[in-house]
Motif scaffolding. Sequence first.
Motif, PDB file in Angstrom:
ATOM      1  N   TYR A   6     -44.260  -5.909  -4.347  1.00  0.00           N
ATOM      2  CA  TYR A   6     -43.703  -5.157  -4.299  1.00  0.00           C
ATOM      3  C   TYR A   6     -43.266  -3.946  -3.907  1.00  0.00           C
ATOM      4  CZ  TYR A   6     -47.866  -5.542  -7.617  1.00  0.00           C
ATOM      5  OH  TYR A   6     -48.862  -6.600  -8.230  1.00  0.00           O
ATOM      6  N   ALA A   7     -43.048  -4.229  -2.878  1.00  0.00           N
ATOM      7  CA  ALA A   7     -41.863  -3.780  -1.889  1.00  0.00           C
ATOM      8  C   ALA A   7     -42.429  -2.917  -0.962  1.00  0.00           C
ATOM      9  CB  ALA A   7     -40.882  -2.589  -3.092  1.00  0.00           C
ATOM     10  N   ALA A   8     -43.268  -3.757  -0.665  1.00  0.00           N
ATOM     11  CA  ALA A   8     -43.982  -3.386   1.238  1.00  0.00           C
ATOM     12  C   ALA A   8     -43.979  -4.291   2.201  1.00  0.00           C
ATOM     13  CB  ALA A   8     -45.732  -3.217   0.788  1.00  0.00           C
ATOM     14  N   TRP A   9     -42.627  -4.334   2.458  1.00  0.00           N
ATOM     15  CA  TRP A   9     -41.769  -5.384   3.451  1.00  0.00           C
ATOM     16  C   TRP A   9     -41.028  -5.030   3.627  1.00  0.00           C
ATOM     17  CZ3 TRP A   9     -44.848  -8.377   6.367  1.00  0.00           C
ATOM     18  CH2 TRP A   9     -44.536  -8.683   7.833  1.00  0.00           C
ATOM     19  N   GLY A  10     -40.295  -4.593   4.686  1.00  0.00           N
ATOM     20  CA  GLY A  10     -39.061  -3.506   5.255  1.00  0.00           C
ATOM     21  C   GLY A  10     -39.309  -3.106   6.515  1.00  0.00           C
ATOM     22  N   GLU A  11     -38.151  -2.349   6.607  1.00  0.00           N
ATOM     23  CA  GLU A  11     -38.094  -2.395   8.290  1.00  0.00           C
ATOM     24  C   GLU A  11     -38.706  -1.352   8.474  1.00  0.00           C
ATOM     25  OE1 GLU A  11     -33.883  -0.199   9.285  1.00  0.00           O
ATOM     26  OE2 GLU A  11     -33.447  -1.883   9.893  1.00  0.00           O
ATOM     27  N   LYS A  12     -39.152  -1.277  10.103  1.00  0.00           N
ATOM     28  CA  LYS A  12     -39.948  -0.012  10.051  1.00  0.00           C
ATOM     29  C   LYS A  12     -39.499   0.007  11.595  1.00  0.00           C
ATOM     30  CE  LYS A  12     -44.698  -0.323   9.880  1.00  0.00           C
ATOM     31  NZ  LYS A  12     -46.236  -1.509   9.443  1.00  0.00           N
ATOM     32  N   LYS A  13     -40.116   1.702  11.905  1.00  0.00           N
ATOM     33  CA  LYS A  13     -39.690   2.170  13.269  1.00  0.00           C
ATOM     34  C   LYS A  13     -40.469   2.193  14.583  1.00  0.00           C
ATOM     35  CE  LYS A  13     -34.915   2.953  11.585  1.00  0.00           C
ATOM     36  NZ  LYS A  13     -33.800   3.963  12.418  1.00  0.00           N
ATOM     37  N   ASN A  14     -40.254   1.951  15.622  1.00  0.00           N
ATOM     38  CA  ASN A  14     -42.026   2.698  16.222  1.00  0.00           C
ATOM     39  C   ASN A  14     -42.014   2.275  17.288  1.00  0.00           C
ATOM     40  OD1 ASN A  14     -45.030   3.225  16.921  1.00  0.00           O
ATOM     41  ND2 ASN A  14     -45.239   0.682  16.493  1.00  0.00           N
ATOM     42  N   TYR A  15     -41.768   3.953  17.777  1.00  0.00           N
ATOM     43  CA  TYR A  15     -41.505   4.148  19.915  1.00  0.00           C
ATOM     44  C   TYR A  15     -40.381   3.564  20.031  1.00  0.00           C
ATOM     45  CZ  TYR A  15     -46.590   4.605  20.136  1.00  0.00           C
ATOM     46  OH  TYR A  15     -47.475   4.712  19.827  1.00  0.00           O
ATOM     47  N   GLY A  16     -38.975   3.439  19.170  1.00  0.00           N
ATOM     48  CA  GLY A  16     -37.613   3.076  18.926  1.00  0.00           C
ATOM     49  C   GLY A  16     -37.468   1.738  19.217  1.00  0.00           C
ATOM     50  N   ARG A  17     -38.207   0.354  18.414  1.00  0.00           N
ATOM     51  CA  ARG A  17     -37.844  -0.643  18.320  1.00  0.00           C
ATOM     52  C   ARG A  17     -37.551  -0.676  16.786  1.00  0.00           C
ATOM     53  NH1 ARG A  17     -41.016  -5.676  17.539  1.00  0.00           N
ATOM     54  NH2 ARG A  17     -43.175  -4.494  17.363  1.00  0.00           N
ATOM     55  N   THR A  18     -36.908  -1.246  15.716  1.00  0.00           N
ATOM     56  CA  THR A  18     -36.732  -1.351  14.622  1.00  0.00           C
ATOM     57  C   THR A  18     -37.207  -3.186  14.375  1.00  0.00           C
ATOM     58  OG1 THR A  18     -34.984  -0.277  14.440  1.00  0.00           O
ATOM     59  CG2 THR A  18     -35.041  -1.552  13.303  1.00  0.00           C
ATOM     60  N   TYR A  19     -38.026  -3.238  13.279  1.00  0.00           N
ATOM     61  CA  TYR A  19     -38.373  -4.323  12.693  1.00  0.00           C
ATOM     62  C   TYR A  19     -39.245  -4.524  11.784  1.00  0.00           C
ATOM     63  CZ  TYR A  19     -43.257  -2.225  13.481  1.00  0.00           C
ATOM     64  OH  TYR A  19     -44.436  -1.303  13.357  1.00  0.00           O
ATOM     65  N   GLN A  20     -39.053  -6.589  10.810  1.00  0.00           N
ATOM     66  CA  GLN A  20     -39.792  -6.050   9.886  1.00  0.00           C
ATOM     67  C   GLN A  20     -41.209  -6.007   9.922  1.00  0.00           C
ATOM     68  OE1 GLN A  20     -37.405  -6.028   7.123  1.00  0.00           O
ATOM     69  NE2 GLN A  20     -36.541  -5.286   8.574  1.00  0.00           N
ATOM     70  N   GLY A  21     -41.653  -5.528   9.029  1.00  0.00           N
ATOM     71  CA  GLY A  21     -43.360  -5.125   8.660  1.00  0.00           C
ATOM     72  C   GLY A  21     -43.047  -4.570   7.370  1.00  0.00           C
ATOM     73  N   LEU A  22     -44.638  -4.761   7.825  1.00  0.00           N
ATOM     74  CA  LEU A  22     -45.722  -4.081   5.717  1.00  0.00           C
ATOM     75  C   LEU A  22     -45.777  -2.869   6.030  1.00  0.00           C
ATOM     76  CD1 LEU A  22     -48.152  -5.506   4.913  1.00  0.00           C
ATOM     77  CD2 LEU A  22     -49.244  -3.152   4.557  1.00  0.00           C
ATOM     78  N   ILE A  23     -45.419  -2.462   4.559  1.00  0.00           N
ATOM     79  CA  ILE A  23     -45.424  -0.738   5.125  1.00  0.00           C
ATOM     80  C   ILE A  23     -46.584  -0.458   4.394  1.00  0.00           C
ATOM     81  CG2 ILE A  23     -43.753   0.918   3.919  1.00  0.00           C
ATOM     82  CD1 ILE A  23     -41.241  -0.926   3.826  1.00  0.00           C
ATOM     83  N   ARG A  24     -47.286   0.757   4.727  1.00  0.00           N
ATOM     84  CA  ARG A  24     -48.693   0.536   3.977  1.00  0.00           C
ATOM     85  C   ARG A  24     -48.239   1.069   3.090  1.00  0.00           C
ATOM     86  NH1 ARG A  24     -52.830   1.302   6.799  1.00  0.00           N
ATOM     87  NH2 ARG A  24     -52.277   1.350   8.879  1.00  0.00           N
ATOM     88  N   SER A  25     -49.022   0.964   1.483  1.00  0.00           N
ATOM     89  CA  SER A  25     -48.394   1.206   0.053  1.00  0.00           C
ATOM     90  C   SER A  25     -48.969   1.303  -0.897  1.00  0.00           C
ATOM     91  CB  SER A  25     -47.269   0.351  -0.094  1.00  0.00           C
ATOM     92  OG  SER A  25     -46.196   0.223   0.708  1.00  0.00           O
ATOM     93  N   THR A  26     -49.265   1.801  -1.491  1.00  0.00           N
ATOM     94  CA  THR A  26     -50.418   1.857  -2.714  1.00  0.00           C
ATOM     95  C   THR A  26     -50.319   1.865  -4.209  1.00  0.00           C
ATOM     96  OG1 THR A  26     -52.182   3.065  -1.521  1.00  0.00           O
ATOM     97  CG2 THR A  26     -52.441   2.584  -3.676  1.00  0.00           C
ATOM     98  N   ILE A  27     -50.204   0.923  -4.429  1.00  0.00           N
ATOM     99  CA  ILE A  27     -49.954   0.919  -5.856  1.00  0.00           C
ATOM    100  C   ILE A  27     -51.111   0.938  -7.630  1.00  0.00           C
ATOM    101  CG2 ILE A  27     -48.240  -0.580  -7.971  1.00  0.00           C
ATOM    102  CD1 ILE A  27     -46.891   0.251  -5.161  1.00  0.00           C
ATOM    103  N   VAL A  28     -50.694   1.287  -8.117  1.00  0.00           N
ATOM    104  CA  VAL A  28     -52.580   1.526  -9.129  1.00  0.00           C
ATOM    105  C   VAL A  28     -51.777   0.785 -10.314  1.00  0.00           C
ATOM    106  CG1 VAL A  28     -53.617   3.303 -10.569  1.00  0.00           C
ATOM    107  CG2 VAL A  28     -52.903   4.019  -7.873  1.00  0.00           C
ATOM    108  N   VAL A  29     -52.228   0.555 -10.549  1.00  0.00           N
ATOM    109  CA  VAL A  29     -51.823  -1.612 -11.481  1.00  0.00           C
ATOM    110  C   VAL A  29     -52.749  -0.016 -12.982  1.00  0.00           C
ATOM    111  CG1 VAL A  29     -51.495  -3.379 -13.045  1.00  0.00           C
ATOM    112  CG2 VAL A  29     -50.596  -2.750 -10.479  1.00  0.00           C
ATOM    113  N   ASP A  30     -52.133  -0.080 -13.971  1.00  0.00           N
ATOM    114  CA  ASP A  30     -53.145   0.343 -15.727  1.00  0.00           C
ATOM    115  C   ASP A  30     -53.327  -0.631 -16.081  1.00  0.00           C
ATOM    116  OD1 ASP A  30     -50.751  -0.918 -16.906  1.00  0.00           O
ATOM    117  OD2 ASP A  30     -49.898   0.995 -17.359  1.00  0.00           O
ATOM    118  N   GLY A  31     -54.740  -1.503 -16.815  1.00  0.00           N
ATOM    119  CA  GLY A  31     -54.626  -2.395 -17.535  1.00  0.00           C
ATOM    120  C   GLY A  31     -53.657  -3.140 -18.248  1.00  0.00           C
ATOM    121  N   ALA A  32     -52.451  -2.752 -18.874  1.00  0.00           N
ATOM    122  CA  ALA A  32     -51.356  -3.316 -19.121  1.00  0.00           C
ATOM    123  C   ALA A  32     -50.125  -4.228 -18.291  1.00  0.00           C
ATOM    124  CB  ALA A  32     -50.467  -2.551 -20.372  1.00  0.00           C
TER     125      ALA A  32
END
Length: 158
Positions: A104-130
């Motif tokens: 879902y492309a909700a995992w990737g590079e994050k930066k926090n307090y000058g540190r770069t790492y791989q982690g979960l990107i807070r994301s929301t995906i709405v999926v329709d009935g199809a």
Amino acid sequence: MSDRLVPGDAAPNFTLPNAAGGSTSLKDFADSLVVVYFYPAASTPACTQQACDFRDNLASLKSAGYQVVGISPDPVAKLATFAAAQDLPFPLLADEDHAVAEAYAAWGEKKNYGRTYQGLIRSTIVVDGAGKVAVAQYNVRATGHVAKLRRDLGIDKA
């Protein structure tokens, strides 16, 4: 990280263990609208705020035809404790290897307090009935996100 999903894309299917001890699949929501939200860690202040916002708005989301599912890289036991402590009435799913978050492309590079790492990107995906992506929001803020999502979906507060 995969390319981000956009409206009209087919939503990647998944089956993950849930906090209730079973498993939940996207296919379980066939013919329904489902809000799939990805959050980094159960029981942290921001994730608790977001989960409680979904809980507190669940009746109006459901009355508008939406189901809610939360996904994090936490183990099932931690999710079960979180769900019980916060009285969360929707499925929380464990994506420990983050394969679904990557799809879902909700995992990737994050930066926090000058540190770069791989982690979960807070994301929301709405999926329709199809099974198609109706809304894709990445790097969302925990506080106020559900209210913004409701506005974006045209749902009035019940």
